[in-house]
Design a protein around this motif. Structure first.
Motif, PDB file in Angstrom:
ATOM      1  N   UNK A 171       0.164  -8.520   1.055  1.00 41.53           N
ATOM      2  CA  UNK A 171      -1.033  -7.970   0.423  1.00 41.53           C
ATOM      3  C   UNK A 171      -2.178  -7.896   1.420  1.00 41.53           C
ATOM      4  N   UNK A 172      -2.269  -8.875   2.292  1.00 41.26           N
ATOM      5  CA  UNK A 172      -3.334  -8.869   3.296  1.00 41.26           C
ATOM      6  C   UNK A 172      -3.211  -7.656   4.209  1.00 41.26           C
ATOM      7  N   UNK A 173      -1.998  -7.334   4.618  1.00 42.35           N
ATOM      8  CA  UNK A 173      -1.796  -6.169   5.478  1.00 42.35           C
ATOM      9  C   UNK A 173      -2.155  -4.888   4.740  1.00 42.35           C
ATOM     10  N   UNK A 174      -1.747  -4.782   3.462  1.00 42.66           N
ATOM     11  CA  UNK A 174      -2.085  -3.592   2.687  1.00 42.66           C
ATOM     12  C   UNK A 174      -3.595  -3.430   2.557  1.00 42.66           C
ATOM     13  N   UNK A 175      -4.288  -4.525   2.345  1.00 42.11           N
ATOM     14  CA  UNK A 175      -5.736  -4.456   2.166  1.00 42.11           C
ATOM     15  C   UNK A 175      -6.464  -4.096   3.459  1.00 42.11           C
ATOM     16  N   UNK A 176      -5.800  -4.277   4.607  1.00 39.44           N
ATOM     17  CA  UNK A 176      -6.458  -3.974   5.885  1.00 39.44           C
ATOM     18  C   UNK A 176      -6.405  -2.490   6.236  1.00 39.44           C
ATOM     19  N   UNK A 177      -5.627  -1.696   5.470  1.00 44.41           N
ATOM     20  CA  UNK A 177      -5.535  -0.255   5.730  1.00 44.41           C
ATOM     21  C   UNK A 177      -6.729   0.415   5.052  1.00 44.41           C
ATOM     22  N   UNK A 178      -7.657   0.931   5.859  1.00 41.00           N
ATOM     23  CA  UNK A 178      -8.930   1.424   5.331  1.00 41.00           C
ATOM     24  C   UNK A 178      -9.047   2.947   5.300  1.00 41.00           C
ATOM     25  N   UNK A 179      -8.479   3.655   6.279  1.00 42.56           N
ATOM     26  CA  UNK A 179      -8.658   5.111   6.349  1.00 42.56           C
ATOM     27  C   UNK A 179      -7.331   5.778   6.709  1.00 42.56           C
ATOM     28  N   UNK A 180      -6.923   6.749   5.892  1.00 44.43           N
ATOM     29  CA  UNK A 180      -5.791   7.614   6.208  1.00 44.43           C
ATOM     30  C   UNK A 180      -6.332   9.011   6.495  1.00 44.43           C
ATOM     31  N   UNK A 230      -0.868   1.582  -3.513  1.00 47.50           N
ATOM     32  CA  UNK A 230      -0.243   0.691  -2.532  1.00 47.50           C
ATOM     33  C   UNK A 230      -1.276  -0.007  -1.661  1.00 47.50           C
ATOM     34  N   UNK A 231      -2.340   0.726  -1.285  1.00 46.97           N
ATOM     35  CA  UNK A 231      -3.348   0.201  -0.355  1.00 46.97           C
ATOM     36  C   UNK A 231      -4.707   0.233  -1.058  1.00 46.97           C
ATOM     37  N   UNK A 232      -5.154  -0.873  -1.634  1.00 47.26           N
ATOM     38  CA  UNK A 232      -6.304  -0.867  -2.545  1.00 47.26           C
ATOM     39  C   UNK A 232      -7.644  -0.502  -1.907  1.00 47.26           C
ATOM     40  N   UNK A 233      -7.783  -0.644  -0.595  1.00 51.29           N
ATOM     41  CA  UNK A 233      -9.063  -0.355   0.056  1.00 51.29           C
ATOM     42  C   UNK A 233      -9.071   0.990   0.783  1.00 51.29           C
ATOM     43  N   UNK A 234      -8.099   1.847   0.490  1.00 52.94           N
ATOM     44  CA  UNK A 234      -7.884   3.042   1.298  1.00 52.94           C
ATOM     45  C   UNK A 234      -8.828   4.184   0.931  1.00 52.94           C
TER      46      UNK A 234
END
Length: 519
Positions: A259-268, A286-290
Motif C-alpha cells: 500500500x505504501x508503494x501504491x500511495x507513492x505514485x503521484x502522477x501518470x 489502485x493508486x489512491x493519490x494519483x
C-alpha cells in the motif's frame, strides 16, 4: 572571422517589445549570409535567457506581447536561414515568398509541410539541411511509422536538443510536476517508453524528463509487474510517463505492490490520444493519490503541450520551445473555440529547420493563459486527422460521433461505454456500407443482452442515425439529418468483444486507432 564576432557592441536593451526583440536578435544575426555564419549563430535558448535577465522574470511569465515579438523575430531569422538552401528557396519562391515575414499574417502564407515534405527534405541525401550533415554534430531520430507504416527520420543538431530538453524540462518542473511531488524524500520520474536511441519516444522524451530539476530519472523501458514493484519500492513520490496503453496497464501491474508503494505514485503522464474513463477509474482505485495528465508529443516535437491540472483538459504550450498553430485547410489560424489541424515549428534549430509541419492531429484552439504567473497558448486534443467516418461523400468526426453515441446509449440502455469499455474502435467496411463500433469489455454476453433487450432489432441503427448529425461541426450541421443518413444505405452495428480481441486492430506498438477503414 564571423559576422557575429566582428559585430558592434549592442546598446542597452530598449523598453518596447518589438525593440527588445530586435535588440535580442540584432540585424547582423537576423540574416546570415552563409552556412558558416549559420553555424556560428548564438542559440535561441541564449536569447530566452537574456530576455529573462532583462525582464527580471522567467520567460514563461513575461508578457504575451514580448513573447510574440521575440518569436516573430526568430521566425524571420529562420526564413532567412532556410533561404540559403536551394530546395527551401525554391519551395518558398513557389509560394510567392521572397523574404522574411514582417507579421504573423505574412507568416501564415508560408506553405505547410507534411511528412512527405519531411521525407523529401531530410531523408536519403537530406537536401533540405542548411548546414550539411558532413559537418557533424547531428542526431538522427526516427519514428516507428505507426500511422503510415513507413519509418520517418528527423535531423537535429545536438546543441538544439540540449537546449530544447532543458527548456521543456524546466517548464515541466515549474508548472506541471512541482506541486504533485511533495516532501523531502527523493523524487522519481520514470518512463516506460522503449528507448532504442534512434526511435524518438524514449530518446527525446527521455531527454526532456532527465532535465526536470530536482528529480531522479529512470528510463525503464517496458516493464513487468516485478520490475514496476521494484521501482515503486524506492522511498519518495513518483511520476511515470508512457504511451496511453502503457499507462492503462499499470492498474494491473500494481496489484502485488504494498500500500505504501501504491500511495507513492503521484502522477501518470500518458503520451498520446485519449485514456478511456474506465482506465482512469481503475488506476485511481489502485493508486489512491494519483493524478492523471496528458503529455502531448510527437517525433518532430518532443513536448508540444502539457496538461497542467486534471480540472481542465487543455494543453499548455511550452513558451519559447515551438510555435504551435491550429490552422484551417488554407493554413490560416482558426479562431478561439474552433477546431483545426495542429502545426508545429521548432524554434531552436539553426542547422536544419522545418517550417510549419502538420503532425496529423486535430486540436481546438483555446484562450491563452494570461493571468499572473504563466502566460502561454492553450489547445485541446480533438483526435487524429484520420479519425473521420466516411459515409459516401460525407465526413463525420469519429470522436464527436462516439460522444454522441455514448450519450444516447446511456439514456437508452443505462450502459456507459466510458465505464464498461477498455478500448473502442470504429470499423468502416466502405464497400459493404457497414460501420461497426467495437468495444472490448469484460462481460460480453451480459452487455450484449442488455443492449438487445433495451433497443430491439433496429435500435442500434436508430441510435446511430440520430447521433451522427451531432458529430458535424457547428457550421456543417445542416449537411445531414437522420433521414439523409438512412438514405446512404449504411448499416450500423455495435459489437461487444472480449479484452485483447483480434477484431480490434492495433499498431505495432499497441496503440488502438479510433477508426479503421476496410474494403
Amino acid at each position: 572571422m564571423s559576422a557575429v564576432s566582428t559585430a558592434p557592441t549592442r546598446p542597452a536593451a530598449p523598453g518596447g517589445a518589438g525593440e527588445l526583440a530586435s535588440w535580442l536578435i540584432p540585424e547582423w544575426e537576423l540574416k546570415p549570409d552563409s552556412v558558416e555564419a549559420v553555424e556560428k549563430l548564438p542559440s535561441f535558448a541564449s536569447k530566452l535567457r537574456e530576455c529573462e535577465r532583462v525582464c527580471q522574470a522567467p520567460y514563461s511569465e513575461v508578457s504575451h506581447e514580448i513573447q510574440d515579438a521575440l518569436v516573430l523575430r526568430r521566425l524571420q531569422q529562420m526564413v532567412n536561414t532556410v533561404r540559403l538552401n536551394p530546395l527551401w528557396r525554391s519551395r518558398l519562391s513557389g509560394a510567392g515568398i521572397s523574404g522574411a515575414p514582417q507579421t504573423y499574417e505574412e507568416w501564415q502564407r508560408i506553405p505547410l509541410s507534411d511528412k512527405e515534405t519531411q521525407r523529401e527534405f531530410f531523408m536519403d541525401s537530406r537536401p533540405g539541411m542548411v548546414v550539411p550533415l558532413a559537418r557533424g554534430g547531428f542526431e538522427i531520430v526516427a519514428s516507428g511509422g505507426t500511422s503510415g507504416g513507413k519509418p520517418l527520420e528527423s535531423v537535429y543538431s545536438l546543441r538544439e536538443l540540449r537546449d530544447t530538453y532543458e527548456v521543456a524540462g524546466r517548464f515541466m518542473g515549474a508548472y506541471q510536476l512541482g506541486g504533485y511531488l511533495p516532501g523531502s524524500d527523493p523524487k522519481w520520474l520514470y518512463t516506460t517508453l522503449a528507448d532504442y536511441q534512434m526511435w524518438s519516444s524514449g530518446t527525446m522524451v527521455g531527454g526532456v524528463l532527465a532535465q526536470v530539476p530536482g528529480v531522479n530519472y529512470i528510463g525503464a523501458g517496458p516493464v513487468t509487474a516485478p520490475v514496476l514493484e521494484h521501482m515503486f519500492s524506492y522511498p519518495g513520490p513518483k511520476a511515470l510517463m508512457g504511451i496511453t496503453a502503457g499507462i492503462a496497464i499499470l492498474s494491473e501491474l500494481g496489484a502485488g505492490m504494498s500500500q505504501e508503494a501504491k500511495e507513492s505514485f503521484r502522477v501518470a503522464l500518458y503520451g498520446s490520444g485519449v485514456l478511456p474513463q474506465r482506465k482512469r477509474a481503475e488506476l485511481k482505485a489502485m493508486y489512491p493519490n494519483l493524478t492523471i495528465l496528458s503529455y502531448f508529443a510527437a517525433t518532430q516535437a518532443e513536448t508540444i503541450g502539457l496538461q497542467l491540472t486534471e480540472e481542465s483538459p487543455y494543453l499548455a504550450a511550452v513558451p519559447g520551445l515551438h510555435l504551435v498553430e491550429i490552422v484551417d485547410e488554407q493554413g490560416r489560424w482558426v479562431a478561439e473555440g474552433e477546431e483545426g489541424e495542429l502545426v508545429v515549428t521548432r524554434l531552436h534549430g539553426h542547422e536544419a529547420p522545418l517550417l510549419r509541419l502538420k503532425l496529423g492531429d486535430r486540436m481546438i484552439r483555446r484562450p491563452r493563459l494570461d493571468g499572473p504567473g504563466l502566460k502561454t497558448g492553450r489547445f485541446e486534443f480533438a483526435g487524429r486527422t484520420g479519425d473521420i467516418l466516411h459515409l459516401n461523400d460525407s465526413q463525420y468526426s469519429a470522436p464527436r460521433a462516439y460522444e454522441a453515441l455514448r450519450e444516447d446509449l446511456l439514456k437508452a440502455t443505462a450502459t456507459d461505454l466510458d465505464v464498461v469499455a477498455h478500448e473502442i474502435q470504429f470499423v468502416n467496411h466502405r464497400e459493404g456500407k457497414t460501420i461497426t463500433l467495437l468495444a472490448s469489455v469484460d462481460d460480453v454476453p451480459g452487455l450484449t443482452y442488455r443492449m438487445d433487450a433495451a433497443l430491439g432489432p433496429y435500435g442500434v441503427q436508430h441510435v446511430f442515425v440520430n447521433a451522427l448529425p451531432r458529430s458535424l461541426s457547428l457550421f456543417n450541421q445542416g449537411e445531414a439529418n437522420p433521414a439523409s443518413i438512412e438514405k446512404t444505405g449504411y448499416r450500423f452495428l455495435i459489437k461487444f468483444v472480449p479484452r485483447a480481441s483480434a477484431e480490434i486492430e492495433r499498431t505495432s506498438v499497441g496503440k488502438v486507432p479510433l477508426v479503421r477503414d476496410r474494403g
